[in-house]
Design a protein around this motif. Structure first.
Motif, PDB file in Angstrom:
ATOM      1  N   ALA A  80     -16.500  75.896  96.839  1.00  0.00           N
ATOM      2  CA  ALA A  80     -18.110  75.894  95.125  1.00  0.00           C
ATOM      3  C   ALA A  80     -16.906  76.475  93.976  1.00  0.00           C
ATOM      4  CB  ALA A  80     -18.652  77.000  95.469  1.00  0.00           C
ATOM      5  N   ARG A  81     -16.182  77.920  94.366  1.00  0.00           N
ATOM      6  CA  ARG A  81     -14.852  78.771  93.259  1.00  0.00           C
ATOM      7  C   ARG A  81     -13.986  76.893  92.822  1.00  0.00           C
ATOM      8  NH1 ARG A  81     -15.655  85.281  94.615  1.00  0.00           N
ATOM      9  NH2 ARG A  81     -18.410  85.140  94.580  1.00  0.00           N
ATOM     10  N   LEU A  82     -13.453  77.105  93.893  1.00  0.00           N
ATOM     11  CA  LEU A  82     -12.118  75.976  93.332  1.00  0.00           C
ATOM     12  C   LEU A  82     -12.690  74.732  92.759  1.00  0.00           C
ATOM     13  CD1 LEU A  82     -10.937  76.702  96.747  1.00  0.00           C
ATOM     14  CD2 LEU A  82     -10.690  77.673  95.072  1.00  0.00           C
ATOM     15  N   ILE A  83     -13.740  74.416  92.153  1.00  0.00           N
ATOM     16  CA  ILE A  83     -14.344  73.040  91.924  1.00  0.00           C
ATOM     17  C   ILE A  83     -13.606  73.242  90.257  1.00  0.00           C
ATOM     18  CG2 ILE A  83     -15.481  72.309  90.913  1.00  0.00           C
ATOM     19  CD1 ILE A  83     -17.690  72.497  92.919  1.00  0.00           C
ATOM     20  N   LYS A  84     -12.717  72.176  90.052  1.00  0.00           N
ATOM     21  CA  LYS A  84     -11.773  72.150  88.230  1.00  0.00           C
ATOM     22  C   LYS A  84     -13.415  71.900  87.426  1.00  0.00           C
ATOM     23  CE  LYS A  84      -7.816  73.430  90.002  1.00  0.00           C
ATOM     24  NZ  LYS A  84      -7.795  73.347  91.882  1.00  0.00           N
ATOM     25  N   ALA A  85     -13.017  72.627  86.199  1.00  0.00           N
ATOM     26  CA  ALA A  85     -13.875  71.122  84.510  1.00  0.00           C
ATOM     27  C   ALA A  85     -12.778  70.175  84.610  1.00  0.00           C
ATOM     28  CB  ALA A  85     -14.114  72.590  84.037  1.00  0.00           C
ATOM     29  N   GLY A  86     -13.348  69.240  83.670  1.00  0.00           N
ATOM     30  CA  GLY A  86     -12.235  68.505  83.491  1.00  0.00           C
ATOM     31  C   GLY A  86     -12.987  66.917  83.121  1.00  0.00           C
ATOM     32  N   SER A  87     -13.069  66.024  83.336  1.00  0.00           N
ATOM     33  CA  SER A  87     -13.314  64.374  83.291  1.00  0.00           C
ATOM     34  C   SER A  87     -12.555  63.463  84.254  1.00  0.00           C
ATOM     35  CB  SER A  87     -12.879  64.146  81.777  1.00  0.00           C
ATOM     36  OG  SER A  87     -13.246  64.068  80.880  1.00  0.00           O
ATOM     37  N   TYR A  88     -14.396  63.594  85.008  1.00  0.00           N
ATOM     38  CA  TYR A  88     -13.914  62.588  86.240  1.00  0.00           C
ATOM     39  C   TYR A  88     -14.545  61.010  86.319  1.00  0.00           C
ATOM     40  CZ  TYR A  88     -12.221  67.170  87.769  1.00  0.00           C
ATOM     41  OH  TYR A  88     -12.046  68.486  87.950  1.00  0.00           O
ATOM     42  N   GLU A  89     -14.061  60.469  87.345  1.00  0.00           N
ATOM     43  CA  GLU A  89     -15.092  58.759  87.201  1.00  0.00           C
ATOM     44  C   GLU A  89     -15.225  58.810  89.083  1.00  0.00           C
ATOM     45  OE1 GLU A  89     -12.340  55.575  86.192  1.00  0.00           O
ATOM     46  OE2 GLU A  89     -12.983  56.249  84.236  1.00  0.00           O
ATOM     47  N   LEU A  90     -16.386  58.614  89.214  1.00  0.00           N
ATOM     48  CA  LEU A  90     -16.690  58.379  90.283  1.00  0.00           C
ATOM     49  C   LEU A  90     -17.484  57.053  90.506  1.00  0.00           C
ATOM     50  CD1 LEU A  90     -18.716  59.929  92.577  1.00  0.00           C
ATOM     51  CD2 LEU A  90     -20.536  60.090  91.215  1.00  0.00           C
ATOM     52  N   VAL A  91     -16.567  56.562  91.601  1.00  0.00           N
ATOM     53  CA  VAL A  91     -16.506  54.942  91.609  1.00  0.00           C
ATOM     54  C   VAL A  91     -17.896  54.611  93.390  1.00  0.00           C
ATOM     55  CG1 VAL A  91     -14.574  54.705  90.942  1.00  0.00           C
ATOM     56  CG2 VAL A  91     -14.276  54.868  92.910  1.00  0.00           C
ATOM     57  N   PRO A  92     -17.335  53.308  93.288  1.00  0.00           N
ATOM     58  CA  PRO A  92     -18.093  53.163  94.578  1.00  0.00           C
ATOM     59  C   PRO A  92     -17.543  53.387  96.188  1.00  0.00           C
ATOM     60  CG  PRO A  92     -18.470  51.473  92.666  1.00  0.00           C
ATOM     61  CD  PRO A  92     -17.455  52.301  91.904  1.00  0.00           C
ATOM     62  N   GLY A  93     -18.241  53.977  96.609  1.00  0.00           N
ATOM     63  CA  GLY A  93     -17.703  54.216  97.846  1.00  0.00           C
ATOM     64  C   GLY A  93     -16.463  55.575  97.969  1.00  0.00           C
ATOM     65  N   THR A  94     -17.202  56.595  96.816  1.00  0.00           N
ATOM     66  CA  THR A  94     -17.027  57.953  97.319  1.00  0.00           C
ATOM     67  C   THR A  94     -17.483  58.727  97.916  1.00  0.00           C
ATOM     68  OG1 THR A  94     -16.084  57.562  95.330  1.00  0.00           O
ATOM     69  CG2 THR A  94     -16.826  59.860  95.654  1.00  0.00           C
ATOM     70  N   THR A  95     -17.612  59.065  99.582  1.00  0.00           N
ATOM     71  CA  THR A  95     -18.492  59.737  99.820  1.00  0.00           C
ATOM     72  C   THR A  95     -18.092  61.762  99.926  1.00  0.00           C
ATOM     73  OG1 THR A  95     -16.390  61.081 100.995  1.00  0.00           O
ATOM     74  CG2 THR A  95     -17.384  58.054 101.814  1.00  0.00           C
TER      75      THR A  95
END
Length: 334
Positions: A80-95
């Motif tokens: 949890a503490r390793l999650i990085k800030a930023g801009s991401y895209e969630l696409v179909p098929g993402t688990t």
């Protein structure tokens, strides 16, 4: 004491059940569903967001996933503490597992912009303004103010940015991208200058940059580039005017209508290399790596003239008589 033990036991069992439920869900959960018709969901993770907040952001983006299970998975994964800030895209098929891996690795969704060899600073600014999801922090700034913010006080911006394709995260500043391009040009120019020929007429890296920008604008066929560099080096060496149209056109600025007239060649400006000896005061465009090398390592040649053959290549001549014949052949059609 027994009461405390009992409470701890209950909490331990609850934690174990939660852990088991989270990992069962992880291993059996279907890929995260997006809203009907959506091809992508944008995730903007701000600095300082907790893992619970990240899970809430995922759900707020429109993803169909149990927020409590996602929160539990983030915490119990130990990452949890390793999650990085930023801009991401969630696409179909993402688990859920793939989502966490993407956030931990910082695999941001990147856009890109290409700065083209031979572009002027005006063209660079226009491209930055049109770039997708690039914050236009320089929009209201003058060229002088931009260079000031880049730590280049008093330096003309023309030619100071290296032409290349630059990737950036959504929401990045155009000023930050310009800083990267300026640093890239500094590195490329330093590298080229260290490789300069021993008999170069150029006195400084800045002069090399100016000549490289002229070579960039004059070259129609890449194989002619070093030869064109040789012609201009020869002219500089003997004190002959460079007489290159691109510098005159640059000096005309927005007054140039696409047709270079005789009166333009005769009108004196700091960039008119027909009326003034030596190099113009600044570069006239962004030179690429090959043009930088052609300026500092020109081809050994006795040619003092060249003219376009009309197919992108150039005809080189050592005497004015030869040059005039080439002009008659390729320009006047005689």
């Amino acid at each position: 004491m027994r009461r405390v033990f009992k409470i701890l036991l209950i909490l331990g069992v609850a934690a174990a059940l939660l852990l088991g439920a989270a990992f069962w869900w992880l291993n059996h959960a279907m890929p995260i569903r997006l809203p009907p018709g959506a091809q992508v969901a944008d995730l903007e993770i701000e600095h300082g967001t907790s893992s619970n907040g990240v899970a809430e952001t995922v759900v707020a983006s429109g993803a169909d996933v149990p927020v409590a299970m996602l929160q539990a998975w983030f915490r119990l994964s130990g990452q949890a503490r390793l999650i990085k800030a930023g801009s991401y895209e969630l696409v179909p098929g993402t688990t859920p597992r793939k989502l966490l891996s993407m956030l931990v690795r910082g695999e941001e969704t990147l856009k890109s912009i290409t700065l083209v060899e031979g572009w002027t600073f005006l063209q660079v600014r226009s491209a930055l303004q049109k770039a997708e999801q690039l914050v236009p922090d320089t929009l209201a700034l003058s060229p002088e103010m931009i260079m000031e913010k880049l730590g280049k006080h008093g330096i003309h911006p023309e030619g100071r940015f290296f032409p290349d394709t630059y990737a950036y995260a959504k929401g990045s500043s155009d000023l930050a991208l310009l800083k990267r391009a300026a640093r890239a040009m500094d590195r490329r120019l330093d590298a080229a200058w260290s490789l300069r020929s021993s008999d170069t007429p150029l006195k400084s890296p800045d002069q090399a940059l100016i000549l490289a920008s002229i070579v960039e604008k004059e070259t129609g066929k890449p194989s002619d580039r070093a030869q064109i560099g040789g012609v201009f080096s020869n002219r500089l060496r003997i004190g002959m005017p460079l007489q290159t149209d691109p510098t005159v056109i640059y000096g005309l600025g927005l007054k140039f209508d696409g047709n270079l007239r005789k009166r333009d060649l005769q009108a004196d400006t700091p960039y008119n290399t027909y009326t003034r000896l030596g190099l113009p005061p600044t570069p006239i465009a962004m030179p690429g790596k090959a043009a930088l090398l052609a300026a500092v390592q020109p081809a050994p040649t006795k040619a003092l003239y060249f003219v376009s053959r009309g197919d992108g290549s150039s005809e080189f001549s050592t005497t004015l008589e030869e040059h005039n014949r080439a002009v008659n052949k390729y320009i006047r059609g005689h």
